[in-house]
Design a protein around this motif. Sequence first.
Motif, mmCIF file in Angstrom:
data_model
loop_
_atom_site.group_PDB
_atom_site.id
_atom_site.type_symbol
_atom_site.label_atom_id
_atom_site.label_comp_id
_atom_site.label_asym_id
_atom_site.label_seq_id
_atom_site.Cartn_x
_atom_site.Cartn_y
_atom_site.Cartn_z
ATOM 1 N N ILE A 99 0.854 -1.177 0.000
ATOM 2 C CA ILE A 99 0.000 0.000 0.000
ATOM 3 C C ILE A 99 0.898 1.237 0.000
ATOM 4 O O ILE A 99 1.767 1.380 0.859
ATOM 5 C CB ILE A 99 -0.938 0.014 1.215
ATOM 6 C CG1 ILE A 99 -1.911 -1.174 1.163
ATOM 7 C CG2 ILE A 99 -1.714 1.324 1.290
ATOM 8 C CD1 ILE A 99 -2.770 -1.307 2.406
ATOM 9 N N GLN A 100 0.687 2.123 -0.963
ATOM 10 C CA GLN A 100 1.525 3.313 -1.115
ATOM 11 C C GLN A 100 0.700 4.580 -0.871
ATOM 12 O O GLN A 100 -0.478 4.651 -1.235
ATOM 13 C CB GLN A 100 2.138 3.356 -2.516
ATOM 14 C CG GLN A 100 2.801 2.062 -2.961
ATOM 15 C CD GLN A 100 4.096 1.742 -2.237
ATOM 16 O OE1 GLN A 100 4.512 2.446 -1.323
ATOM 17 N NE2 GLN A 100 4.758 0.660 -2.633
ATOM 18 N N GLU A 101 1.343 5.589 -0.278
ATOM 19 C CA GLU A 101 0.699 6.868 0.026
ATOM 20 C C GLU A 101 0.892 7.832 -1.146
ATOM 21 O O GLU A 101 2.010 8.038 -1.607
ATOM 22 C CB GLU A 101 1.323 7.476 1.285
ATOM 23 C CG GLU A 101 1.200 6.590 2.511
ATOM 24 C CD GLU A 101 2.078 7.046 3.657
ATOM 25 O OE1 GLU A 101 1.549 7.433 4.709
ATOM 26 O OE2 GLU A 101 3.326 7.014 3.483
ATOM 27 N N ASN A 132 -9.399 2.529 6.868
ATOM 28 C CA ASN A 132 -9.309 2.555 5.410
ATOM 29 C C ASN A 132 -10.705 2.665 4.797
ATOM 30 O O ASN A 132 -11.626 1.965 5.230
ATOM 31 C CB ASN A 132 -8.617 1.293 4.906
ATOM 32 C CG ASN A 132 -7.224 1.131 5.478
ATOM 33 O OD1 ASN A 132 -6.319 1.880 5.143
ATOM 34 N ND2 ASN A 132 -7.046 0.167 6.372
ATOM 35 N N ALA A 183 -6.203 7.707 -7.184
ATOM 36 C CA ALA A 183 -6.442 6.949 -5.951
ATOM 37 C C ALA A 183 -7.930 6.714 -5.733
ATOM 38 O O ALA A 183 -8.745 7.628 -5.870
ATOM 39 C CB ALA A 183 -5.849 7.675 -4.755
ATOM 40 N N THR A 207 -6.215 5.918 3.586
ATOM 41 C CA THR A 207 -5.974 5.466 4.948
ATOM 42 C C THR A 207 -5.867 6.712 5.813
ATOM 43 O O THR A 207 -5.447 7.780 5.337
ATOM 44 C CB THR A 207 -4.703 4.601 5.050
ATOM 45 O OG1 THR A 207 -4.616 4.038 6.365
ATOM 46 C CG2 THR A 207 -3.444 5.388 4.757
ATOM 47 N N THR A 245 -4.486 6.252 -1.395
ATOM 48 C CA THR A 245 -3.654 5.054 -1.488
ATOM 49 C C THR A 245 -3.952 4.218 -2.731
ATOM 50 O O THR A 245 -5.057 4.227 -3.251
ATOM 51 C CB THR A 245 -3.848 4.158 -0.246
ATOM 52 O OG1 THR A 245 -5.255 3.908 -0.047
ATOM 53 C CG2 THR A 245 -3.286 4.811 1.002
ATOM 54 N N ARG A 289 -2.233 0.168 -4.396
ATOM 55 C CA ARG A 289 -1.289 -0.947 -4.222
ATOM 56 C C ARG A 289 -0.443 -1.103 -5.483
ATOM 57 O O ARG A 289 -0.978 -1.297 -6.571
ATOM 58 C CB ARG A 289 -2.043 -2.257 -3.970
ATOM 59 C CG ARG A 289 -2.699 -2.374 -2.606
ATOM 60 C CD ARG A 289 -3.344 -3.749 -2.467
ATOM 61 N NE ARG A 289 -4.039 -3.906 -1.218
ATOM 62 C CZ ARG A 289 -3.502 -4.370 -0.098
ATOM 63 N NH1 ARG A 289 -2.210 -4.723 -0.100
ATOM 64 N NH2 ARG A 289 -4.205 -4.493 0.998
ATOM 65 N N ALA A 320 -6.451 0.016 -2.411
ATOM 66 C CA ALA A 320 -5.880 -0.570 -1.192
ATOM 67 C C ALA A 320 -6.877 -1.433 -0.439
ATOM 68 O O ALA A 320 -6.496 -2.220 0.420
ATOM 69 C CB ALA A 320 -5.352 0.536 -0.289
#
Length: 282
Positions: free
Chosen positions: A135-137, A175, A201, A205, A226, A228, A281
């Motif tokens: 999971i990336q911000e 989330n 996105a 989160t 977020t 993925r 995510a």
Amino acid sequence: MVENASIKIGVDPARGAGIFWLSRGGSPANLLNEFDCGRFIQQSYYGRQDGSDWNGKPWSWNPVQCGSWQNQPARVLECSKKGNCIATQVNPRNWAGQQLCDDVWMRADISLAGKHADLKFTVRYSGCSDNPVRIQELPAVFLSRKLGQLVFYDGPEPWQGKALTTKEPGQVNENYRITENWAAYIDPTTGEGVGIYTPVAQTITCYRVGKDGSAACSDCSYVAPTMRFALQPGFEMSYHCFIMIGTVEEIRKEFSDIRGWALNNRPEMLASAALAGATPAI
């Protein structure tokens, strides 16, 4: 700093040129939290288990734009201003492991466009290690804790003016889906706050640190759009994020207008070719 009547935004060259200041134009009240190098508005990505340790807690490889958890700053390669635009380039630091990430390059192009800021973020990974899907911000956003109500749309009819969802996040990550690709933290006493619109996105989160009424500088409201995906060797990605200050109604209208304009004029601002295979995510 760059500033107009609606918005003022600034970066800190001493801490990875991350965005440390956000306010209305002319206001002395910063809406961001800058307690340590993990706060601000900034890029942050996750990868493989690398044996690093965050204050006694096992952590993964985590290049963070501003610096490490012990406040060792990133290496700033560029921090320049031209008109109402700021351009930055950095080699980030591994959040828990402290070391500079020479194989990661991050760029931010920040510009003001009327009532909002357009943030174009780019990351390139030139290392050789395989990293798993995480999971990336996109990006990490840390705000003043007085902005306590999180508002977003999670229904099946986006951009149709349907009823919004309101949450008051706790201290553990929560989330949610955002089918309009934006969320806003609002100060319930004023009805105004900060909206974040990342068109690529579909999830966020979020959490909040501290107790109601606390003035501790470590307290904050956090949210990150977020997706993925994995930072594999040769990976490079750019995406846009838009920031707006106002009421929920003003924020939603501005983001809808941005979307409509981009669909007709700059559709690439709403997508990222590198994220074609990425997944939400949740």
